[in-house]
Design a protein around this motif. Sequence first.
Motif, PDB file in Angstrom:
ATOM      1  N   ASN A   1     -61.764  10.809 -39.509  1.00 18.17           N
ATOM      2  CA  ASN A   1     -60.950  11.039 -38.312  1.00 18.17           C
ATOM      3  C   ASN A   1     -60.444   9.706 -37.781  1.00 18.17           C
ATOM      4  N   ARG A   2     -59.151   9.635 -37.505  1.00 18.64           N
ATOM      5  CA  ARG A   2     -58.543   8.408 -37.011  1.00 18.64           C
ATOM      6  C   ARG A   2     -57.658   8.694 -35.805  1.00 18.64           C
ATOM      7  N   ILE A   3     -57.853   7.931 -34.742  1.00 16.52           N
ATOM      8  CA  ILE A   3     -56.959   8.005 -33.589  1.00 16.52           C
ATOM      9  C   ILE A   3     -55.721   7.177 -33.897  1.00 16.52           C
ATOM     10  N   VAL A   4     -54.568   7.812 -33.909  1.00 13.97           N
ATOM     11  CA  VAL A   4     -53.322   7.125 -34.215  1.00 13.97           C
ATOM     12  C   VAL A   4     -52.760   6.452 -32.964  1.00 13.97           C
ATOM     13  N   PHE A   5     -52.772   7.176 -31.834  1.00 15.26           N
ATOM     14  CA  PHE A   5     -52.238   6.601 -30.604  1.00 15.26           C
ATOM     15  C   PHE A   5     -52.958   7.207 -29.409  1.00 15.26           C
ATOM     16  N   LYS A   6     -53.312   6.327 -28.458  1.00 15.90           N
ATOM     17  CA  LYS A   6     -54.017   6.764 -27.252  1.00 15.90           C
ATOM     18  C   LYS A   6     -53.549   5.991 -26.026  1.00 15.90           C
TER      19      LYS A   6
END
Length: 605
Positions: A597-602
């Motif tokens: 799981n990777r957060i692309v933009f926050k």
Amino acid sequence: MTSCRLRRRTCPPGEDFSNLLIRGVSTFTENSEPLIMVDGVERSNFNGIDPNEIESLNILKDASATAVYGVKGANGVILITTRKGDIGAPHISYSGNFALQQFTAEDIALYKNHEDPLLHPDTDWIGTFLRKFSTRTQHNVNVSGGIDKVKYFISGSFFDQTGIYKNTQIDRDHDVNPRDTRYNFRSNFDFQITRDFTAQVQLAAQIENIISPSGGNSSIWQAISFANPLSSPGLVDGKIVKIENGVGSVNPWQVLLSNGYNKRSSNNLNSSVRFDYDFSNAITKGLSAHVRAAYDSFYYSSRKFSKSFPYYLARREADGQEYLIPQSEASIWNTSTSWSKNRKVYFEGGINYDRTFGEHHVTALALYNQSKYWSPTLAFYVPNAYQGLVGRLTYEYAQRYLLEFDMGYNGTENFAKGRRFGFFPAVSAGWIITEEPWLPKNDILTYMKIRASYGEVGNDKIGGSRFLYLPSSYGEASGSAYQYWFGVSSNPNQSTAVVEGKIGNPDLTWERARKANVGLDFNMFKGRLSVQSDAFYEYRDNILANRSTEPFIIGAELPAYNLGSMKNFGCEFDLTWRDKVKDFNYWVRGNFSFARNRIVFKDEV
């Protein structure tokens, strides 16, 4: 994934429920758990269902399987089907189990006792504070059977789990040791009213009573870990004792007893009725329709009991006599109460079509559903409502070429008008290679299927807040910078500024997950070896988040935005070997899963 935070320790009674994740975490908002459907109705109390009541459990993962659930299907779906009766004489079944739960040697540290344990303690806090084991017992009795017109399954069960602490009986009426007692009841009836008309009536109830320390089990374990063996002899004749010049001041008994305890009682009622009518004889073969209505009710009450317990100081006088001198007085019992309740009504109506024309097999489904949920905990006391349409169309040719189209069109009141409904389509295809005429039948490769799917699913659980499209109200500001003075300097009047709250965002909508899946299934050696393999990819955007990079000069609190995005990809393998040696049957199964799981933009600084 279990919710119990006491790693490598026994979970306390009433807190050993599980939170499940399917294929990892695909969102950084509060809700990443799958949708739970029990007998076709969304329900949240699956942790309390008696396993003896369950007929089957299926997990839906890819978009083709979850698209029909629309705004609720992005995190996957778990389908639980409870047992039904079969035609035949009554069959009575009993099952029971008794278990002992204890701690491992790694968790228990033994200390040597001194010859003067009262004034020179070397207290083994774990050994003196905890039992060597706690008990857990469960009993279930069910009966099933039926005749041509009526089939039934009736089940009742009792579950009891005790705590691990010692010496918790404060007086005749109060015991602070954790305990979980649960009663389950379920009845499923199937009626054959006419040749073409059937009905199902289902009723289930869960009654649970839980006792738990008010400060939480984590605070007690922290006290056990921090307590110095030289600080106190612990509990002496039912009294909490400390010594002069003791090392450390933490006493686990004081934490356990003085924090008090909670008695929680809850009852959960699930009911549903379904009617099916087969129009094969009246209109055309394969056509049928059904309606279902469900009503769920939940009530919860809690009473907290607390009082202060005095310390006693251990002292030895010149004559060698030992005394316990009270340092304070005990208070009377204090009680406080709280309660909660909710109810939910669900309705659905659908038309089904299932027909075979030579080598062509076609199925279709069109369904309307709606639900409304009332709870005093909901913001503004406005009930939560869902409404939607579901569609499914499948085509199969010669039992080897498979096509499927699924869609969900759902809406909720949580968003602004014009953005409350969304369309979530999915397509899938499959090819059963072993049904091809050019592949000869053999005992090595008996079945092989290649499948793929792609679709979009939604998630409207965006952080727990409601109606974020509306601006919050104005209110008084806090802080001296917002104080204003009017009038003459000798006798001014003070006034507090009124400031704007959080700005609303009428463009808010649900999270949208785009899912792709490819899989390969095959059986070998006359079906003794079965393999299922999947590779999946998901890109989720519109994740609700607050901006963290706005300049300070903006004179307002900016609203939430659908600006976050995440990637989730991985693979799954499931391998089973089934065989027998003469009359001995056995099977061995193993599975492997990997998810990244990777957060692309926050919008982080």
